[in-house]
Design a protein around this motif. Structure first.
Motif, mmCIF file in Angstrom:
data_model
loop_
_atom_site.group_PDB
_atom_site.id
_atom_site.type_symbol
_atom_site.label_atom_id
_atom_site.label_comp_id
_atom_site.label_asym_id
_atom_site.label_seq_id
_atom_site.Cartn_x
_atom_site.Cartn_y
_atom_site.Cartn_z
ATOM 1 N N GLN A 1 -5.321 -58.911 -1.880
ATOM 2 C CA GLN A 1 -6.135 -58.653 -0.692
ATOM 3 C C GLN A 1 -6.296 -59.973 0.053
ATOM 4 O O GLN A 1 -6.224 -61.040 -0.553
ATOM 5 C CB GLN A 1 -7.493 -58.090 -1.083
ATOM 6 N N ARG A 2 -6.474 -59.880 1.356
ATOM 7 C CA ARG A 2 -6.749 -61.053 2.179
ATOM 8 C C ARG A 2 -7.509 -60.594 3.406
ATOM 9 O O ARG A 2 -7.513 -59.405 3.734
ATOM 10 C CB ARG A 2 -5.484 -61.805 2.573
ATOM 11 N N ASP A 3 -8.138 -61.538 4.087
ATOM 12 C CA ASP A 3 -8.834 -61.208 5.320
ATOM 13 C C ASP A 3 -7.867 -60.541 6.277
ATOM 14 O O ASP A 3 -6.799 -61.080 6.555
ATOM 15 C CB ASP A 3 -9.405 -62.476 5.974
ATOM 16 N N GLY A 4 -8.209 -59.368 6.724
ATOM 17 C CA GLY A 4 -7.382 -58.668 7.696
ATOM 18 C C GLY A 4 -6.228 -57.888 7.104
ATOM 19 O O GLY A 4 -5.407 -57.367 7.834
ATOM 20 N N GLY A 5 -6.121 -57.784 5.786
ATOM 21 C CA GLY A 5 -5.028 -57.002 5.215
ATOM 22 C C GLY A 5 -4.690 -57.372 3.798
ATOM 23 O O GLY A 5 -5.553 -57.502 2.942
ATOM 24 N N GLY A 6 -3.410 -57.585 3.556
ATOM 25 C CA GLY A 6 -2.937 -57.897 2.218
ATOM 26 C C GLY A 6 -1.850 -58.948 2.257
ATOM 27 O O GLY A 6 -1.450 -59.418 3.321
ATOM 28 N N HIS A 7 -1.383 -59.294 1.080
ATOM 29 C CA HIS A 7 -0.282 -60.240 0.946
ATOM 30 C C HIS A 7 0.513 -59.840 -0.291
ATOM 31 O O HIS A 7 -0.055 -59.321 -1.263
ATOM 32 C CB HIS A 7 -0.792 -61.674 0.800
ATOM 33 N N VAL A 8 1.814 -60.075 -0.252
ATOM 34 C CA VAL A 8 2.681 -59.740 -1.372
ATOM 35 C C VAL A 8 3.679 -60.875 -1.590
ATOM 36 O O VAL A 8 4.137 -61.503 -0.630
ATOM 37 C CB VAL A 8 3.401 -58.384 -1.136
#
Length: 180
Positions: A109-116
């Motif tokens: 999770q991250r501010d404003g969405g996600g990361h992969v």
């Protein structure tokens, strides 16, 4: 191919999985800031079938990077989903939390969405992640373990490679706060 920093050169000696070798080939690709887009990133969008709606490398591209790597080694993901980092939580097989291994796909999770990105190793508090759109480039970032939503891995066609294992690292680095 740009050479990896010496502290990560041990990755060149890892014999598998295939996606590791493919991903390392792209180390250092950098999005264009301002006018224009990196032609490599735009070619990836075309290759995986999202060029019609992925029109600029200012659009988050961590999922695109993971998608092109996995497609090239025979583990495709639906084009309509791969740009959303959090959609990767539905791909492949789940790895239980605390059992993440070399080159698993980690979803955050991250501010404003996600990361992969891909698991390279970990210390007590963070994962070392290799991926796209990390400081606007393909590279390495330390990401706090508390942000992990889950880990995924492919249904390996001939069994999980023997070197796919937990990697404990003593080094630390500044934690990434927002990968976009």
């Amino acid at each position: 191919m740009k050479a990896l920093p010496s502290k990560y050169s041990w990755l060149y000696n890892e014999p598998a999985p295939r996606q590791l070798k493919e991903a390392l080939f792209h180390y250092g690709i950098l999005e264009h800031v301002g006018k224009g887009s990196d032609p490599n990133i735009m070619a990836w969008a075309k290759e995986v079938g999202v060029s019609g709606w992925y029109t600029d490398d200012d659009i988050p591209w961590c999922g695109l990077f993971v998608g092109v790597v996995m497609q090239r080694v025979g583990y495709a993901f639906k084009a309509a989903q791969l740009l959303s980092a959090r959609q990767w939580i539905n791909w492949g097989k789940a790895r239980p939390k605390g059992q993440e291994k070399l080159w698993d796909i980690l979803v955050f999770q991250r501010d404003g969405g996600g990361h992969v990105g891909f698991y390279v190793g970990e210390n007590a508090h963070a994962f070392l992640v290799y991926g796209g759109n990390q400081s606007n480039a393909v590279g390495f970032a330390w990401i706090d373990k508390s942000r992990l939503l889950g880990a995924r891995y492919p249904a390996y066609k001939i069994g999980e490679p023997a070197n796919v294992r937990k990697i404990l690292l003593s080094e630390t680095g500044e934690l990434s706060k927002n990968e976009a």
